[in-house]
Design a protein around this motif. Structure first.
Motif, short mmCIF file in Angstrom:
data_model
loop_
_atom_site.label_atom_id
_atom_site.label_comp_id
_atom_site.label_asym_id
_atom_site.label_seq_id
_atom_site.Cartn_x
_atom_site.Cartn_y
_atom_site.Cartn_z
N PHE A 150 0.82 -1.21 0.00
CA PHE A 150 0.00 0.00 0.00
C PHE A 150 0.86 1.26 0.00
CE2 PHE A 150 -3.46 -2.67 2.15
CZ PHE A 150 -3.98 -3.02 0.91
N SER A 151 2.04 1.21 0.61
CA SER A 151 2.91 2.39 0.57
C SER A 151 3.44 2.61 -0.84
CB SER A 151 4.08 2.24 1.55
OG SER A 151 4.95 1.19 1.17
N LEU A 152 3.81 1.52 -1.54
CA LEU A 152 4.27 1.64 -2.92
C LEU A 152 3.15 2.17 -3.82
CD1 LEU A 152 6.39 -1.62 -3.33
CD2 LEU A 152 7.25 0.73 -3.26
N ILE A 153 1.93 1.67 -3.61
CA ILE A 153 0.79 2.16 -4.40
C ILE A 153 0.58 3.64 -4.14
CG2 ILE A 153 -1.73 2.05 -4.59
CD1 ILE A 153 -1.52 -0.97 -4.12
N PHE A 154 0.65 4.06 -2.89
CA PHE A 154 0.44 5.47 -2.54
C PHE A 154 1.46 6.37 -3.23
CE2 PHE A 154 1.94 8.94 0.21
CZ PHE A 154 0.82 9.76 0.16
N PHE A 155 2.75 6.03 -3.13
CA PHE A 155 3.76 6.90 -3.72
C PHE A 155 3.69 6.87 -5.25
CE2 PHE A 155 5.76 6.49 0.50
CZ PHE A 155 5.99 7.83 0.76
N ALA A 156 3.31 5.73 -5.83
CA ALA A 156 3.15 5.67 -7.28
C ALA A 156 1.98 6.53 -7.73
CB ALA A 156 2.93 4.22 -7.71
N VAL A 157 0.86 6.45 -7.02
CA VAL A 157 -0.30 7.27 -7.36
C VAL A 157 0.02 8.75 -7.19
CG1 VAL A 157 -2.64 7.89 -6.60
CG2 VAL A 157 -2.00 5.49 -6.84
N MET A 158 0.71 9.09 -6.11
CA MET A 158 1.09 10.48 -5.88
C MET A 158 1.96 11.02 -7.02
SD MET A 158 3.41 12.10 -2.81
CE MET A 158 2.19 12.01 -1.51
N LYS A 159 2.89 10.19 -7.45
CA LYS A 159 3.83 10.62 -8.50
C LYS A 159 3.14 10.78 -9.84
CE LYS A 159 8.26 9.40 -10.61
NZ LYS A 159 9.42 8.46 -10.57
N TYR A 160 2.32 9.80 -10.22
CA TYR A 160 1.79 9.79 -11.58
C TYR A 160 0.45 10.50 -11.72
CZ TYR A 160 5.58 6.59 -12.51
OH TYR A 160 6.84 6.04 -12.64
N THR A 161 -0.13 10.96 -10.61
CA THR A 161 -1.34 11.77 -10.71
C THR A 161 -1.07 13.24 -10.44
OG1 THR A 161 -1.92 11.34 -8.39
CG2 THR A 161 -2.85 9.86 -10.06
N GLY A 162 0.21 13.57 -10.13
CA GLY A 162 0.58 14.96 -9.94
C GLY A 162 0.12 15.55 -8.63
N HIS A 163 -0.05 14.73 -7.59
CA HIS A 163 -0.49 15.22 -6.29
C HIS A 163 0.67 15.52 -5.34
CE1 HIS A 163 -4.42 13.72 -7.58
NE2 HIS A 163 -4.93 14.46 -6.62
N ASP A 164 1.91 15.41 -5.83
CA ASP A 164 3.03 15.54 -4.90
C ASP A 164 3.31 16.98 -4.48
OD1 ASP A 164 4.20 16.53 -7.24
OD2 ASP A 164 5.25 14.66 -7.65
N GLY A 165 3.05 17.95 -5.36
CA GLY A 165 3.32 19.34 -5.01
C GLY A 165 4.79 19.63 -4.79
#
Length: 267
Positions: A61-76
């Protein structure tokens, strides 16, 4: 005598393994999402075979979270000067996305960190050179370095916070009879859920603003509900412990992220 498996044997083995894993996954997910703390109790009470291992669940779930954050542009993860026209347009388009660093005027970061960079150079010459190099970069180059540092090191830093999270629980529940390993189980499950919930908040369509609100509310109340189920105690005592735990964890996470990004810049 051993022989290479036939296609039929291979498919039978693969499907059997997949179904077993899928069954474990759904059982684990149902408990994790809708019965806070129960999955931890199942492991503590020895009923482990039917569920996904806590470490694997957390890492997935941590890998999924960071992948989603990176590829959806939510990282800021950005450095933007306030008067930059492109940045201004981007901020107007999405005012909810924060920036990791911000320059009110060009060169502000370089000028404001001169003494800090000198101090770093006294501790380690290589680090000082890297800090000077970072300060001379263009805005786009800095953003690239920050992004690389964040995704390269922050997941590891957050993972290594789990033993500290468990230690905080150990201190908050002194005299409960719970062993440190049990607190670590709770830490992996609770933080695994948090990663899953935050990933869902980024990808699930927010119908009428309800989805994010529900997920956010469940994310807030999940840990105290789980704590009461696993450790017992009154609502008031659990609430106080939860507030202390969250304060300590927030401080630790902030320091860990800062250290990880700093290491990525100076390495």
């Amino acid at each position: 005598m051993l022989h290479p498996p036939s296609t039929r044997e291979f498919l039978h083995e693969f499907i059997g393994h997949y179904v077993a894993l899928e069954g474990k996954l759904w059982k684990s997910l149902l408990l994790l999402l809708f019965r806070p703390g129960q999955l931890t109790l199942e492991y503590i009470n020895g009923r482990r075979v039917r569920y996904i291992q806590p470490l694997r669940l957390y890492l997935t779930f941590s890998l999924i979270f960071f992948a989603v954050m990176k590829y959806t542009g939510h990282d800021g993860i950005k450095i933007t000067p306030a008067d930059h026209p492109v940045a201004a347009a981007a901020q107007e388009k999405d005012k909810t996305k924060p920036e990791l660093m911000r320059e009110d005027e060009p060169g502000e970061i370089a000028n404001g960190t001169a003494e800090l960079r000198q101090g770093i150079g006294k501790i380690n010459a290589h680090w000082g050179e890297q800090a000077d190099r970072f300060s001379r970069m263009s805005m786009d180059e800095r953003n690239e370095v920050l992004t690389t540092a964040f995704y390269g090191y922050v997941p590891y830093a957050v993972f290594f916070m789990m033993p500290l999270f468990a230690l905080c629980l150990k201190m908050l529940y002194l005299g409960s009879g719970r062993r440190y390993g049990e607190h670590l189980l709770f830490a992996l499950h609770a933080n695994g859920f948090a990663f899953l919930a935050m990933a869902l908040m980024m990808v699930v369509p927010n119908v009428l603003g309800i989805v994010s609100w529900v997920l956010g509310l469940w994310l807030v109340f999940y840990t105290p509900v789980a704590m009461r189920r696993v450790y017992g105690g009154s609502r008031l005592a659990t609430g106080v412990r939860w507030l202390v735990l969250m304060a300590l964890h927030l401080i630790g996470i902030t320091l860990a992220i800062g250290a990880a990004v700093g290491f990525g810049i100076l390495r």
